[in-house]
Design a protein around this motif. Structure first.
Motif, PDB file in Angstrom:
ATOM      1  N   CYS A   1       0.813  -1.302  -0.078  1.00  0.00           N
ATOM      2  CA  CYS A   1      -0.254  -0.151  -0.136  1.00  0.00           C
ATOM      3  C   CYS A   1       0.924   1.253  -0.133  1.00  0.00           C
ATOM      4  O   CYS A   1       0.580   2.209  -0.704  1.00  0.00           O
ATOM      5  CB  CYS A   1      -1.019   0.024   1.092  1.00  0.00           C
ATOM      6  N   LEU A   2       2.031   1.312   0.758  1.00  0.00           N
ATOM      7  CA  LEU A   2       2.855   2.321   0.737  1.00  0.00           C
ATOM      8  C   LEU A   2       3.458   2.595  -0.401  1.00  0.00           C
ATOM      9  O   LEU A   2       3.824   3.803  -0.801  1.00  0.00           O
ATOM     10  CB  LEU A   2       3.905   2.133   2.083  1.00  0.00           C
ATOM     11  N   TRP A   3       3.834   1.424  -1.117  1.00  0.00           N
ATOM     12  CA  TRP A   3       4.604   1.560  -2.650  1.00  0.00           C
ATOM     13  C   TRP A   3       3.731   2.062  -3.474  1.00  0.00           C
ATOM     14  O   TRP A   3       3.989   2.990  -4.054  1.00  0.00           O
ATOM     15  CB  TRP A   3       4.809   0.030  -3.062  1.00  0.00           C
ATOM     16  N   GLU A   4       2.340   1.709  -3.491  1.00  0.00           N
ATOM     17  CA  GLU A   4       1.416   2.404  -4.258  1.00  0.00           C
ATOM     18  C   GLU A   4       1.174   3.865  -4.174  1.00  0.00           C
ATOM     19  O   GLU A   4       1.029   4.854  -5.112  1.00  0.00           O
ATOM     20  CB  GLU A   4       0.175   1.674  -4.499  1.00  0.00           C
ATOM     21  N   VAL A   5       1.060   4.330  -2.772  1.00  0.00           N
ATOM     22  CA  VAL A   5       0.935   5.763  -2.604  1.00  0.00           C
ATOM     23  C   VAL A   5       1.995   6.672  -2.984  1.00  0.00           C
ATOM     24  O   VAL A   5       2.064   7.813  -3.294  1.00  0.00           O
ATOM     25  CB  VAL A   5       0.377   5.859  -1.203  1.00  0.00           C
ATOM     26  N   HIS A   6       3.189   6.070  -2.529  1.00  0.00           N
ATOM     27  CA  HIS A   6       4.484   6.678  -3.034  1.00  0.00           C
ATOM     28  C   HIS A   6       4.594   6.695  -4.562  1.00  0.00           C
ATOM     29  O   HIS A   6       5.531   7.874  -4.931  1.00  0.00           O
ATOM     30  CB  HIS A   6       5.634   5.864  -2.263  1.00  0.00           C
ATOM     31  N   ARG A   7       3.981   5.845  -5.249  1.00  0.00           N
ATOM     32  CA  ARG A   7       3.875   5.991  -6.633  1.00  0.00           C
ATOM     33  C   ARG A   7       3.283   7.195  -7.244  1.00  0.00           C
ATOM     34  O   ARG A   7       3.813   7.718  -8.185  1.00  0.00           O
ATOM     35  CB  ARG A   7       3.526   4.659  -7.414  1.00  0.00           C
TER      36      ARG A   7
END
Length: 314
Positions: A267-273
């Motif tokens: 989830c953090l990976w996606e929001v940082h993208r």
């Protein structure tokens, strides 16, 4: 003078639309309850009952909480449709709702919502306990009176505090089984509380023009894209950290924190993208905010599935 043929004379007026049947009326009233939102709320309710029971919860209590919890959520959503009937007509995302399409009268929607609220509260009181019933009634009143009638049209923080109503199912599920509250449901309350703003804001980024046309001050309408993305990142970090707190608080097995950590990292990976695309000069639809919106749905469902499975492993 133009002479009409029999076929032309008997053709229905385009303004009247297709004739109303019992089936179409029933479907319209069901649509008022926003079934897709109810599904999301139930996803957080049932797993908490597994956690509260330390395994399989009592069948009839579980069914009662789910059935009357559905009526409670349906009541809040129907009353929200009644309050928002004016702005729903202005937004592409909501203009097909029953009140916006005049499939249901405002009075009908109001009475329907109130009746569902009474049935859900009385039903929970009789089949479970007074605490679950009180929490359910409080959630309906908060969603309608505080969020829909006060916060939504007045502040960009509307969904932050208005989202409290959506956190209540975890409390209701726990209270339905234990007849009390504890730290574990409060932690899961926090998970849903922190999860709600970025989930809603990314949807609002996609439909920014709709909210602007309806004069609803969602954060993406009144703030820069950078601020929306940065605040979404902050709330997502808070969501993940709060989810990990359940491990020591509830004394789960290692299964839960491992799953929570993996899901949180994704989830953090996606929001940082989102931030990476913003820094690369992307804007608007090119930011692809709906990617995070859809992933956040999956995140919450899978996280609470882990909540339900973990007690079965101990």
């Amino acid at each position: 003078m133009t002479v009409l043929t029999n076929r032309q004379a008997t053709a229905p007026s385009p303004q009247t639309g297709p004739p109303r049947t019992i089936g179409t009326v029933v479907k319209a009233y069901i649509a008022l309850t926003k079934p897709r939102i109810i599904e999301l709320l139930l996803i957080t309710t049932l797993p908490v009952m597994f956690l509260a029971a330390g395994g399989l919860p009592p069948l009839w209590t579980s069914l009662a909480v789910m059935v009357f919890g559905t009526l409670s959520a349906g009541s809040a959503n129907a009353l929200n449709c009644y309050v928002d009937r004016d702005i729903d007509q202005k937004m592409r995302r909501t203009r097909r709702r029953p009140l916006a399409r005049h499939q249901v009268s405002p009075r009908g929607a109001l009475v329907f919502g109130i009746v569902l609220g009474i049935l859900s509260t009385v039903g929970l009181w009789v089949t479970t306990n007074w605490l679950a019933a009180l929490l359910s009634a409080g959630a309906i009143l908060f969603y309608v009176l505080v969020y829909s009638m006060i916060l939504k049209r007045r502040t960009a923080q509307n969904i932050v505090w208005g989202g409290i109503a959506g956190c209540m199912p975890v409390m209701i599920g726990w209270a339905g089984i234990t007849e009390r509250l504890d730290w574990a449901p409060l932690v899961l309350f926090g998970v849903v509380f922190f999860w709600t703003p970025p989930h809603t804001w990314t949807l609002a980024m996609r439909y920014k023009e709709d909210y602007a046309a309806a004069k609803v001050p969602m954060l993406p309408v009144v703030a820069t894209e950078r601020r929306v993305v940065l605040e979404s990142i902050a709330y997502t970090w808070a969501t993940v950290l709060c989810s990990l707190a359940l491990w020591p608080v509830a004394g789960t097995t290692l299964f839960y924190p491992v799953v929570a950590a993996v899901l949180g990292a994704m989830c953090l990976w996606e929001v940082h993208r989102l931030l990476a695309r913003l820094n690369a000069g992307k804007s608007g639809v090119d930011l692809r905010p709906m990617r995070f919106f859809h992933w956040s749905n999956a995140y919450l469902a899978l996280l609470f599935l882990a909540v339900a499975i973990d007690p079965l492993l101990s």
